[in-house]
Design a protein around this motif. Structure first.
Motif, mmCIF file in Angstrom:
data_model
loop_
_atom_site.group_PDB
_atom_site.id
_atom_site.type_symbol
_atom_site.label_atom_id
_atom_site.label_comp_id
_atom_site.label_asym_id
_atom_site.label_seq_id
_atom_site.Cartn_x
_atom_site.Cartn_y
_atom_site.Cartn_z
ATOM 1 N N ALA A 165 -30.233 52.275 53.572
ATOM 2 C CA ALA A 165 -29.911 52.698 54.935
ATOM 3 C C ALA A 165 -28.405 52.846 55.137
ATOM 4 C CB ALA A 165 -30.491 51.693 55.937
ATOM 5 N N PHE A 166 -27.640 51.811 54.797
ATOM 6 C CA PHE A 166 -26.190 51.861 55.026
ATOM 7 C C PHE A 166 -25.522 52.939 54.177
ATOM 8 C CE2 PHE A 166 -26.253 47.259 56.580
ATOM 9 C CZ PHE A 166 -26.062 47.628 57.904
ATOM 10 N N LEU A 167 -25.914 53.043 52.911
ATOM 11 C CA LEU A 167 -25.280 54.032 52.040
ATOM 12 C C LEU A 167 -25.675 55.455 52.448
ATOM 13 C CD1 LEU A 167 -25.476 52.144 48.638
ATOM 14 C CD2 LEU A 167 -23.542 52.291 50.238
ATOM 15 N N SER A 168 -26.917 55.650 52.920
ATOM 16 C CA SER A 168 -27.329 56.965 53.425
ATOM 17 C C SER A 168 -26.564 57.341 54.680
ATOM 18 C CB SER A 168 -28.829 56.984 53.718
ATOM 19 O OG SER A 168 -29.571 56.822 52.538
ATOM 20 N N ALA A 169 -26.197 56.340 55.467
ATOM 21 C CA ALA A 169 -25.420 56.578 56.683
ATOM 22 C C ALA A 169 -23.940 56.772 56.368
ATOM 23 C CB ALA A 169 -25.597 55.420 57.661
ATOM 24 N N GLY A 170 -23.561 56.537 55.113
ATOM 25 C CA GLY A 170 -22.157 56.670 54.727
ATOM 26 C C GLY A 170 -21.323 55.459 55.087
ATOM 27 N N ASP A 171 -21.982 54.345 55.409
ATOM 28 C CA ASP A 171 -21.273 53.122 55.791
ATOM 29 C C ASP A 171 -21.167 52.209 54.570
ATOM 30 O OD1 ASP A 171 -20.152 50.917 56.988
ATOM 31 O OD2 ASP A 171 -21.578 50.847 58.659
ATOM 32 N N VAL A 172 -20.243 52.559 53.689
ATOM 33 C CA VAL A 172 -20.069 51.818 52.438
ATOM 34 C C VAL A 172 -19.614 50.384 52.708
ATOM 35 C CG1 VAL A 172 -18.816 51.758 50.243
ATOM 36 C CG2 VAL A 172 -19.599 53.937 51.180
ATOM 37 N N ALA A 173 -18.789 50.196 53.733
ATOM 38 C CA ALA A 173 -18.280 48.848 54.044
ATOM 39 C C ALA A 173 -19.419 47.902 54.414
ATOM 40 C CB ALA A 173 -17.262 48.914 55.176
ATOM 41 N N ALA A 174 -20.394 48.388 55.195
ATOM 42 C CA ALA A 174 -21.527 47.535 55.568
ATOM 43 C C ALA A 174 -22.489 47.357 54.411
ATOM 44 C CB ALA A 174 -22.255 48.114 56.772
ATOM 45 N N GLY A 175 -22.613 48.363 53.546
ATOM 46 C CA GLY A 175 -23.539 48.288 52.432
ATOM 47 C C GLY A 175 -23.024 47.491 51.247
ATOM 48 N N ALA A 176 -21.702 47.408 51.090
ATOM 49 C CA ALA A 176 -21.107 46.746 49.919
ATOM 50 C C ALA A 176 -21.556 45.298 49.733
ATOM 51 C CB ALA A 176 -19.587 46.836 49.979
ATOM 52 N N PRO A 177 -21.553 44.458 50.787
ATOM 53 C CA PRO A 177 -22.023 43.077 50.569
ATOM 54 C C PRO A 177 -23.483 42.999 50.120
ATOM 55 C CG PRO A 177 -20.916 43.274 52.698
ATOM 56 C CD PRO A 177 -21.079 44.657 52.155
ATOM 57 N N LEU A 178 -24.311 43.939 50.603
ATOM 58 C CA LEU A 178 -25.702 43.942 50.189
ATOM 59 C C LEU A 178 -25.830 44.358 48.724
ATOM 60 C CD1 LEU A 178 -27.366 45.587 53.342
ATOM 61 C CD2 LEU A 178 -27.005 43.169 52.858
ATOM 62 N N VAL A 179 -25.033 45.348 48.318
ATOM 63 C CA VAL A 179 -25.021 45.774 46.916
ATOM 64 C C VAL A 179 -24.584 44.604 46.038
ATOM 65 C CG1 VAL A 179 -23.926 47.303 45.232
ATOM 66 C CG2 VAL A 179 -24.674 48.221 47.444
ATOM 67 N N ASP A 180 -23.523 43.910 46.439
ATOM 68 C CA ASP A 180 -23.043 42.761 45.677
ATOM 69 C C ASP A 180 -24.120 41.685 45.561
ATOM 70 O OD1 ASP A 180 -20.606 44.026 45.398
ATOM 71 O OD2 ASP A 180 -19.626 42.869 47.019
ATOM 72 N N ASP A 181 -24.801 41.425 46.667
ATOM 73 C CA ASP A 181 -25.864 40.417 46.661
ATOM 74 C C ASP A 181 -27.013 40.859 45.759
ATOM 75 O OD1 ASP A 181 -27.222 38.106 47.312
ATOM 76 O OD2 ASP A 181 -27.644 38.666 49.390
ATOM 77 N N LEU A 182 -27.330 42.135 45.789
ATOM 78 C CA LEU A 182 -28.407 42.672 44.967
ATOM 79 C C LEU A 182 -28.053 42.591 43.478
ATOM 80 C CD1 LEU A 182 -31.179 43.939 45.310
ATOM 81 C CD2 LEU A 182 -30.090 46.169 45.417
ATOM 82 N N GLU A 183 -26.804 42.835 43.156
ATOM 83 C CA GLU A 183 -26.364 42.743 41.756
ATOM 84 C C GLU A 183 -26.453 41.316 41.233
ATOM 85 O OE1 GLU A 183 -22.440 44.438 41.661
ATOM 86 O OE2 GLU A 183 -23.214 46.472 41.433
ATOM 87 N N GLY A 184 -26.325 40.342 42.137
ATOM 88 C CA GLY A 184 -26.388 38.933 41.745
ATOM 89 C C GLY A 184 -27.789 38.431 41.465
ATOM 90 N N ILE A 185 -28.773 39.229 41.785
ATOM 91 C CA ILE A 185 -30.179 38.791 41.596
ATOM 92 C C ILE A 185 -30.600 39.012 40.169
ATOM 93 C CG2 ILE A 185 -32.571 39.258 42.234
ATOM 94 C CD1 ILE A 185 -31.643 39.846 45.036
ATOM 95 N N PRO A 202 -37.659 35.233 47.000
ATOM 96 C CA PRO A 202 -36.810 36.165 46.249
ATOM 97 C C PRO A 202 -37.274 37.618 46.287
ATOM 98 C CG PRO A 202 -37.206 34.177 44.967
ATOM 99 C CD PRO A 202 -38.088 34.099 46.173
ATOM 100 N N ALA A 203 -38.591 37.859 46.244
ATOM 101 C CA ALA A 203 -39.098 39.230 46.264
ATOM 102 C C ALA A 203 -38.783 39.906 47.596
ATOM 103 C CB ALA A 203 -40.596 39.241 45.992
ATOM 104 N N MET A 204 -39.024 39.198 48.694
ATOM 105 C CA MET A 204 -38.735 39.761 50.013
ATOM 106 C C MET A 204 -37.227 39.944 50.191
ATOM 107 S SD MET A 204 -39.590 38.441 53.891
ATOM 108 C CE MET A 204 -41.194 37.922 53.407
ATOM 109 N N HIS A 205 -36.453 38.981 49.712
ATOM 110 C CA HIS A 205 -35.000 39.049 49.797
ATOM 111 C C HIS A 205 -34.495 40.319 49.100
ATOM 112 C CE1 HIS A 205 -30.888 37.559 50.076
ATOM 113 N NE2 HIS A 205 -30.742 37.771 48.779
ATOM 114 N N ALA A 206 -34.975 40.561 47.887
ATOM 115 C CA ALA A 206 -34.553 41.743 47.128
ATOM 116 C C ALA A 206 -35.002 43.032 47.815
ATOM 117 C CB ALA A 206 -35.110 41.679 45.709
#
Length: 194
Positions: free
Chosen positions: A174-194, A161-165
């Motif tokens: 990385a994705f949000l800094s690149a402005g790629d919200v579509a690629a970053g959104a699933p990671l944000v969702d997964d992070l919110e679920g932790i 879990p620590a490495m996953h987070a």
């Protein structure tokens, strides 16, 4: 077939590590591939060894598909271990290459129904290498590469879990800094679920 595991470009050392053959034996096999117009030296070198390249990606693909999945898994793991032990890599970032080969070994073992401790260990090892590579890519401002590697690592690190987070955070940054919200959104969702 064995060289195809390394990718479209491969070195004599990589083929030797995968086959256990002598340099002369591998050299003779490579000369045969050249005569058959299946592979040739690319013009690049790793140290004093020429890098070879398949004439076409389809040749590499056909050779790779001829291997049994169990053999692919074993060869990918062997190649990752060889690079990790200091084997000369044709890749810019050895950690990314190691991660990809360990991920492939893990995937093939899972497809074969082998869900044992070794298979789980391959996933965690791949995630560690993706993590190291993603952080270096982020430091170089290679944001899409960093995000992609972090996402791949996060998908493999469910057992830690620590490495996953941590990988999810790197991927989001990385994705949000690149402005790629579509690629970053699933990671944000997964992070919110932790």
């Amino acid at each position: 077939e064995v060289a195809s595991v390394a990718g479209s470009d491969f070195s004599l050392g990589a083929v030797r590590a995968l086959t256990g053959m002598s340099a002369d034996g591998v050299g003779l096999s490579l000369k045969r591939l050249r005569r058959l117009e299946l592979a040739q030296p690319s013009g690049a070198y790793i140290g004093d060894e020429p890098v070879w390249r398949f004439h076409h990606v389809l040749i590499q693909d056909v050779a790779y598909r001829r291997l049994l999945k169990s053999d692919r898994a074993e060869l990918h793991e062997r190649l990752a271990d060889w690079v990790a032990a200091g084997g000369a890599s044709v890749a810019f970032d050895p950690d990314e290459m190691i991660g990809r080969h360990l991920e492939a070994a893990h995937t093939y073992r899972r497809e074969l129904g082998t869900s044992d401790e070794h298979t789980a260990d391959l996933a965690i090892r791949a995630a560690r290498h993706y993590s190291a590579s993603a952080r270096r890519a982020l430091d170089r401002d290679e944001l899409v590469s960093a995000g992609t590697q972090a996402a791949r690592g996060a998908s493999l690190a469910a057992a830690d879990p620590a490495m996953h987070a941590e990988l999810l955070l790197v991927g989001c940054e990385a994705f949000l800094s690149a402005g790629d919200v579509a690629a970053g959104a699933p990671l944000v969702d997964d992070l919110e679920g932790i």
